[in-house]
Write a protein that holds these residues in place. Structure first.
Motif, PDB file in Angstrom:
ATOM      1  N   GLU A 171     -24.523 -39.461   4.322  1.00  0.00           N
ATOM      2  CA  GLU A 171     -24.444 -38.589   3.322  1.00  0.00           C
ATOM      3  C   GLU A 171     -23.089 -38.783   2.536  1.00  0.00           C
ATOM      4  N   GLU A 172     -21.994 -38.894   3.058  1.00  0.00           N
ATOM      5  CA  GLU A 172     -20.628 -39.017   2.291  1.00  0.00           C
ATOM      6  C   GLU A 172     -20.800 -40.138   1.437  1.00  0.00           C
ATOM      7  N   HIS A 173     -21.399 -41.356   1.885  1.00  0.00           N
ATOM      8  CA  HIS A 173     -21.472 -42.568   1.138  1.00  0.00           C
ATOM      9  C   HIS A 173     -22.104 -41.988  -0.201  1.00  0.00           C
ATOM     10  N   LEU A 174     -23.244 -41.296  -0.035  1.00  0.00           N
ATOM     11  CA  LEU A 174     -24.081 -40.938  -1.243  1.00  0.00           C
ATOM     12  C   LEU A 174     -23.102 -39.808  -2.260  1.00  0.00           C
ATOM     13  N   ARG A 175     -22.324 -39.085  -1.456  1.00  0.00           N
ATOM     14  CA  ARG A 175     -21.613 -38.087  -2.606  1.00  0.00           C
ATOM     15  C   ARG A 175     -20.465 -39.081  -3.238  1.00  0.00           C
ATOM     16  N   ARG A 176     -20.055 -40.044  -2.591  1.00  0.00           N
ATOM     17  CA  ARG A 176     -18.871 -40.974  -3.247  1.00  0.00           C
ATOM     18  C   ARG A 176     -19.691 -41.569  -4.440  1.00  0.00           C
ATOM     19  N   ALA A 177     -20.764 -42.179  -4.398  1.00  0.00           N
ATOM     20  CA  ALA A 177     -21.642 -43.014  -5.143  1.00  0.00           C
ATOM     21  C   ALA A 177     -22.011 -42.030  -6.234  1.00  0.00           C
ATOM     22  N   PHE A 178     -22.433 -40.672  -6.033  1.00  0.00           N
ATOM     23  CA  PHE A 178     -22.691 -40.006  -7.125  1.00  0.00           C
ATOM     24  C   PHE A 178     -21.517 -39.677  -7.914  1.00  0.00           C
ATOM     25  N   ARG A 179     -20.406 -39.515  -7.301  1.00  0.00           N
ATOM     26  CA  ARG A 179     -19.296 -38.944  -8.010  1.00  0.00           C
ATOM     27  C   ARG A 179     -18.646 -40.134  -9.020  1.00  0.00           C
ATOM     28  N   ARG A 180     -18.694 -41.295  -8.367  1.00  0.00           N
ATOM     29  CA  ARG A 180     -18.262 -42.585  -9.038  1.00  0.00           C
ATOM     30  C   ARG A 180     -19.387 -42.901 -10.361  1.00  0.00           C
ATOM     31  N   ARG A 181     -20.702 -42.634 -10.168  1.00  0.00           N
ATOM     32  CA  ARG A 181     -21.509 -43.189 -11.073  1.00  0.00           C
ATOM     33  C   ARG A 181     -21.865 -42.063 -12.182  1.00  0.00           C
ATOM     34  N   LEU A 182     -21.882 -40.821 -11.557  1.00  0.00           N
ATOM     35  CA  LEU A 182     -22.610 -39.621 -12.321  1.00  0.00           C
ATOM     36  C   LEU A 182     -21.509 -38.570 -12.747  1.00  0.00           C
ATOM     37  N   ASN A 183     -20.307 -38.635 -12.073  1.00  0.00           N
ATOM     38  CA  ASN A 183     -19.321 -37.701 -11.996  1.00  0.00           C
ATOM     39  C   ASN A 183     -19.886 -36.426 -11.719  1.00  0.00           C
ATOM     40  N   VAL A 184     -20.704 -36.214 -10.776  1.00  0.00           N
ATOM     41  CA  VAL A 184     -21.262 -34.883 -10.380  1.00  0.00           C
ATOM     42  C   VAL A 184     -21.621 -35.313  -8.805  1.00  0.00           C
ATOM     43  N   LEU A 185     -21.585 -34.134  -7.966  1.00  0.00           N
ATOM     44  CA  LEU A 185     -21.851 -34.210  -6.474  1.00  0.00           C
ATOM     45  C   LEU A 185     -23.469 -34.085  -6.464  1.00  0.00           C
ATOM     46  N   PRO A 186     -24.107 -34.480  -5.323  1.00  0.00           N
ATOM     47  CA  PRO A 186     -25.491 -34.480  -5.250  1.00  0.00           C
ATOM     48  C   PRO A 186     -26.311 -33.135  -5.176  1.00  0.00           C
ATOM     49  N   HIS A 187     -25.453 -32.131  -4.594  1.00  0.00           N
ATOM     50  CA  HIS A 187     -25.934 -30.783  -4.392  1.00  0.00           C
ATOM     51  C   HIS A 187     -25.792 -30.082  -6.136  1.00  0.00           C
ATOM     52  N   GLU A 188     -24.978 -30.515  -6.816  1.00  0.00           N
ATOM     53  CA  GLU A 188     -24.727 -30.005  -7.942  1.00  0.00           C
ATOM     54  C   GLU A 188     -25.681 -30.485  -8.996  1.00  0.00           C
ATOM     55  N   TYR A 189     -25.973 -31.669  -8.925  1.00  0.00           N
ATOM     56  CA  TYR A 189     -27.150 -32.560  -9.649  1.00  0.00           C
ATOM     57  C   TYR A 189     -28.384 -31.753  -9.373  1.00  0.00           C
ATOM     58  N   ARG A 190     -28.559 -31.577  -8.103  1.00  0.00           N
ATOM     59  CA  ARG A 190     -30.008 -30.772  -7.932  1.00  0.00           C
ATOM     60  C   ARG A 190     -30.175 -29.463  -8.506  1.00  0.00           C
ATOM     61  N   ALA A 191     -28.680 -28.854  -8.360  1.00  0.00           N
ATOM     62  CA  ALA A 191     -29.041 -27.486  -8.931  1.00  0.00           C
ATOM     63  C   ALA A 191     -29.020 -27.326 -10.333  1.00  0.00           C
ATOM     64  N   ARG A 192     -28.632 -28.521 -11.005  1.00  0.00           N
ATOM     65  CA  ARG A 192     -28.696 -28.585 -12.623  1.00  0.00           C
ATOM     66  C   ARG A 192     -30.223 -29.110 -13.104  1.00  0.00           C
ATOM     67  N   PHE A 193     -30.702 -30.151 -12.281  1.00  0.00           N
ATOM     68  CA  PHE A 193     -31.605 -30.934 -12.897  1.00  0.00           C
ATOM     69  C   PHE A 193     -33.177 -30.763 -11.997  1.00  0.00           C
ATOM     70  N   HIS A 194     -33.137 -30.014 -11.044  1.00  0.00           N
ATOM     71  CA  HIS A 194     -34.558 -30.114 -10.080  1.00  0.00           C
ATOM     72  C   HIS A 194     -35.620 -29.449 -11.041  1.00  0.00           C
ATOM     73  N   ARG A 195     -36.661 -30.267 -11.031  1.00  0.00           N
ATOM     74  CA  ARG A 195     -37.526 -29.824 -12.206  1.00  0.00           C
ATOM     75  C   ARG A 195     -38.340 -28.462 -11.898  1.00  0.00           C
ATOM     76  N   ASN A 196     -38.220 -27.867 -10.762  1.00  0.00           N
ATOM     77  CA  ASN A 196     -38.489 -26.547 -10.676  1.00  0.00           C
ATOM     78  C   ASN A 196     -37.493 -25.485 -10.995  1.00  0.00           C
ATOM     79  N   ASP A 197     -36.535 -25.933 -11.380  1.00  0.00           N
ATOM     80  CA  ASP A 197     -35.277 -24.954 -11.835  1.00  0.00           C
ATOM     81  C   ASP A 197     -35.871 -23.745 -12.544  1.00  0.00           C
ATOM     82  N   PRO A 198     -35.613 -22.376 -12.104  1.00  0.00           N
ATOM     83  CA  PRO A 198     -36.084 -21.416 -13.000  1.00  0.00           C
ATOM     84  C   PRO A 198     -35.642 -21.232 -14.294  1.00  0.00           C
TER      85      PRO A 198
END
Length: 327
Positions: free
Chosen positions: A300-327
């Motif tokens: 999971e840590e490797h995933l976090r680093r890759a997200f930070r490097r590629r998207l400048n955001v952490l996975p949980h932040e990305y989900r909170a912002r872009f999950h398709r069921n976001d209210p």
């Protein structure tokens, strides 16, 4: 402008402008007004051109416009300039360029869509700034305007009040981001859903997907490699394994892959994995640790680093912002 008055938007057109470059952002702001009574709408807009009158855009439609000379720059909140086949003629139009140069200090947000960046550049608005345009025109923009730091990858770029965006539909992403700044995240997501744009892309996201860029290579074998990687993200995808799959030596494969796709095999694999993880975060409720495993990350840590490097955001932040069921 008072706190209760609508924000005034100005869309600048020219002969042979691309329809979607201005219609996309305009539709975003129109939909933002649909839940308000007309007199309380958060936006009003005006369509202008250099001389005014009828303008024939690239789709063959004719639109009535106001001359820029009659467009009061003192209360413009946001100004949009699109692109299209006629953009370089527009960039050489002294009437338009002089008006943009004079008006821009009074405008809160000056924006370009697609190759509209060339018009802003001609007006001297991008000197010393970062900017982007359609990926196919980035090299030309940099050659013509070395005073600009041209960024190839982002969907849109914001630098000190000037917003530039990538090709065509990126104008919708830009407009949604501006709408979010004005009216909040919930309203931006509501409009995105009305447009059936379930994902509101952040500005730092790549202009086009990794699979598309790899599949665009002339050699069909790279399309096959792309498909195979996507189906085997959990496997060993080091360059030696990919080279074996392609029937090449590792050194030759790495060199040819970079030539054809513009990235190293290792970078491409990480981008494939990030893209797969993004889709899972957007479309499922699977835990982040499981998503990391399925996408082929060591942890999971490797995933976090890759997200930070590629998207400048952490996975949980990305989900909170872009999950398709976001209210």
């Amino acid at each position: 402008m008072t706190s209760s008055s609508p924000r005034r938007l100005v869309f600048v057109l020219f002969e042979d402008a691309l329809l979607l470059d201005f219609a996309g952002p305009m539709q975003v702001f129109e939909l933002a007004c649909e839940t308000y009574e007309r007199k309380h709408a958060p936006y009003v807009w005006q369509i202008c051109s250099s001389k005014g009158g009828r303008i024939r855009i690239s789709a063959g439609l004719e639109l009535m416009t106001t001359p820029v000379a009659d467009c009061d720059p003192t209360d413009i909140d946001t100004l949009f300039v699109g692109g299209g086949p006629g953009v370089h003629r527009a960039a050489a139009d002294p009437r338009l360029i002089e008006w943009l140069h004079a008006a821009s200090p009074n405008v809160r947000r000056v924006c370009s869509v697609c190759t509209g960046t060339f018009v802003l550049a001609a007006a001297g608005l991008l000197s010393g700034r970062k900017a982007t345009t359609h990926w196919g025109s980035c090299e030309l923009l940099g050659a013509r305007h070395p005073e600009i730091s041209v960024l190839v990858d982002p969907v849109f770029v914001h630098d000190r009040g000037i917003w530039t965006s990538a090709g065509v539909t990126a104008g919708i992403d830009l407009a949604l981001s501006l709408l979010e700044d004005d009216l909040g995240h919930r309203e931006a997501m509501r409009v995105a859903r009305r447009l059936v744009v379930f994902l509101k892309r952040p500005g730092g996201q790549a202009q086009f997907s990794v699979p598309l860029s790899v599949q665009s290579a002339d050699d069909r074998s790279f399309e096959e490699i792309s498909t195979w990687i996507q189906g085997n993200l959990g496997r060993d995808l080091r360059v030696e394994r990919l080279a074996e799959k392609a029937g090449m030596s590792p050194r030759t494969f790495a060199r040819v892959f970079r030539q054809r796709t513009g990235r190293s095999p290792g970078k491409a694999v990480e981008e494939f994995r990030v893209e797969a993880a993004r889709r899972a975060l957007e479309e499922s409720n699977v835990g982040i640790k499981e998503i990391a495993t399925r996408a082929g990350f060591q942890s999971e840590e490797h995933l976090r680093r890759a997200f930070r490097r590629r998207l400048n955001v952490l996975p949980h932040e990305y989900r909170a912002r872009f999950h398709r069921n976001d209210p």
